[in-house]
Every structure is written in structure tokens, then in C-alpha cells.
Scaffold this active site. Structure first.
Site, PDB file in Angstrom:
ATOM      1  N   ALA A  77      59.561 -24.431 -18.223  1.00 15.57           N
ATOM      2  CA  ALA A  77      58.835 -25.449 -18.986  1.00 15.57           C
ATOM      3  C   ALA A  77      57.343 -25.157 -18.984  1.00 15.57           C
ATOM      4  CB  ALA A  77      59.096 -26.831 -18.396  1.00 15.57           C
ATOM      5  N   GLU A 146      58.453 -23.337  -8.942  1.00 13.96           N
ATOM      6  CA  GLU A 146      58.245 -24.789  -8.972  1.00 13.96           C
ATOM      7  C   GLU A 146      57.596 -25.308  -7.692  1.00 13.96           C
ATOM      8  OE1 GLU A 146      61.617 -24.182 -11.927  1.00 13.96           O
ATOM      9  OE2 GLU A 146      60.894 -23.265 -10.069  1.00 13.96           O
TER      10      GLU A 146
END
Length: 272
Positions: A77, A146
Site C-alpha cells: 500500500a 510494516e
């Protein structure tokens, strides 16, 4: 009953994907190379649109997922997406829409091939793991970042990864943030084939053509049963196999396969 045609998909105006259908192979190409093919709202919208239609078109016998650009298959993302001030419950809904596309690729009863080059990280790797076959170029690298922004791989990066490569190496990628190269990915079973960069698309297409020639009902049931057997006991798995076989043995395609074998010719499967 067919509720969608190839033209419905091909005539749609996509934001961040390129889509092609030829010889019963649907090719979905991530098309944001300038942003390492990161997911944004436009790509998420494309995922939502196409995931509701791929099972409605029974002319599609195989899917290839690949990406534009030299640097990356996909880096997940776009960071800007995480900067939106979603309420907690709204974030879960927004995130689920990406999960739904990945889950559909895993669940759909046709084979799905991922062809990955360069960086395959975060959501890009989670997308790859939802496919049945993962082919990569020799320069591919795999990992999760992440943890650098106090998040976890939340679209299958924990749940699918541990199933594919076991807890030890899954923790190396998720907790330690290690990246692995194509050779190591193949050793761990994260990918099934490693090829030179200039052969990547040819390898994916060759495999897709091989799969398209096979009996679609048998492949679909085999995929569904193998996916289910990961989460049930062995005895229940045997029951599912027998049920699947009892359905297939009454099919027209089974009879055609036997005739073709006897007549020493390629079978012509109709999906019935």
C-alpha cells in the site's frame, strides 16, 4: 450461466491495472510502475470491480497476475493510504476490500499464476501469496517492512506466510524485517520457479497455456479440496477427495478424457 462476457471486462476503464484476455487466459497487470506498483485508492477500486466479475465469466480458464516496470512487482500500500484518519471500524472495512480480492484469487476454482520481478514486498508479497503458482525473476527480493511504521502485514502476510514457509522464517521476514532473494525464496517454498528476467513472462504464459489445456472441473475441485485440507483433519480430507471424484467421474469431460486416451489424441474439454 454466464453473466459476464470478455467484452465487459476488456471495455472497462481501469485506474491502475491493465487487463487482457486471450486464449482463455486473463492477465491482470499492476500498472503504477512509477510508484513501485503500490496500492492506492484507484487500484483498490479496480480490485473490487474485477473480483466480482472473474468468477462470473466461465470462459476464463487461468489468471496471470504480473506488473509493469523494472524495479518492482509491488511494494504494498502507498504510505499515504495509512495517513488517512480512518475510524477504527472504518479502517477494518476499507482493509477488508483488499482482503476480498486476495481471498477471491485463492478461492476461485481456476489456477492463478503470479509472475514477480524486483521488489515483492508488503501487500505485493501478500498478493503473490494468494496465487497458486509463484514464478519470479532471478533479481526478485521478498520481505515485509510494516514493522518500520508500527504495523503488521495485515492482508495475509502473517496467516498465509506461516503456512507457506513455517514460523521460523516467517518471523525472520515479519519480525526481523529480513529480505530474502529469489534463490532463498525457492528453497523455502515461497516461490516455485525462478527464471531469468527476460524469460519471466514467457514462463508464466507457458504454464498458463498448459493449465488451460487441462480439464477445468478437475483442476477447480482439486484446488478447492487442497485449500480446504490445510485446515481440516486427514480423514475429512479423504472424504472430500471421494466426493470430488464421485462428481468428476460422471462428467462429460471425464468421458472425453478416457476417449482421447484410447484414441491417442489431445482431449477437448468443455467444462461439463
Amino acid at each position: 450461466m454466464i453473466t459476464e462476457t470478455n467484452d465487459v471486462i476488456l471495455d472497462h476503464e481501469f485506474n491502475a491495472l491493465k487487463v487482457d484476455i486471450s486464449d482463455r487466459i486473463l492477465t491482470i497487470t499492476l500498472n503504477r510502475p512509477e510508484r513501485l506498483n503500490t496500492f492506492d485508492e484507484g487500484m483498490k477500486e479496480d480490485f473490487r470491480w474485477i473480483e466480482r466479475r472473474i468468477e462470473a465469466n466461465d470462459e476464463i480458464r487461468c489468471i496471470i497476475v504480473n506488473a509493469e516496470g523494472e524495479k518492482a512487482f509491488g511494494a504494498g500500500a502507498d504510505v499515504s493510504w495509512f495517513e488517512q484518519d480512518f475510524p477504527t471500524e472504518r479502517f477494518r472495512i476499507e482493509y477488508r476490500w483488499i482482503h476480498d480480492f486476495f481471498d477471491r484469487l485463492e478461492r476461485i476454482e481456476i489456477p492463478v499464476i503470479c509472475a514477480a520481478q524486483g521488489i515483492c514486498a508488503c501487500g505485493g508479497l501478500e498478493l503473490a501469496m494468494s496465487c497458486d503458482f509463484r514464478i519470479c525473476s532471478e533479481d526478485a527480493r521478498f520481505g515485509f517492512t510494516e514493522g518500520n511504521i508500527n504495523l503488521i502485514p495485515g492482508s495475509g502476510g502473517c496467516s498465509r506466510l506461516i503456512r507457506l514457509i513455517g514460523p521460523g522464517w516467517a518471523k525472520e521476514l515479519v519480525l526481523a524485517g529480513e529480505f530474502i532473494n529469489a534463490e532463498k525464496a525457492a528453497q523455502l517454498g515461497l516461490v516455485t520457479r525462478v527464471v531469468p528476467r527476460d524469460k519471466l513472462q514467457d514462463e508464466a504464459r507457458s504454464l498458463a497455456e498448459k493449465l488451460v489445456a487441462k480439464a477445468p472441473m478437475a483442476m477447480g475441485l482439486a484446488k478447492a479440496i487442497m485449500n480446504t485440507c490445510e485446515n481440516i483433519d486427514m480423514a475429512s480430507g479423504r472424504i472430500l477427495e471421494r466426493i470430488g471424484q464421485s462428481v468428476l467421474i460422471k462428467s462429460e469431460d471425464h468421458k472425453e478424457g478416457v476417449r482421447a486416451f484410447r484414441e491417442k489424441r489431445p482431449p477437448e474439454y468443455k467444462g461439463r
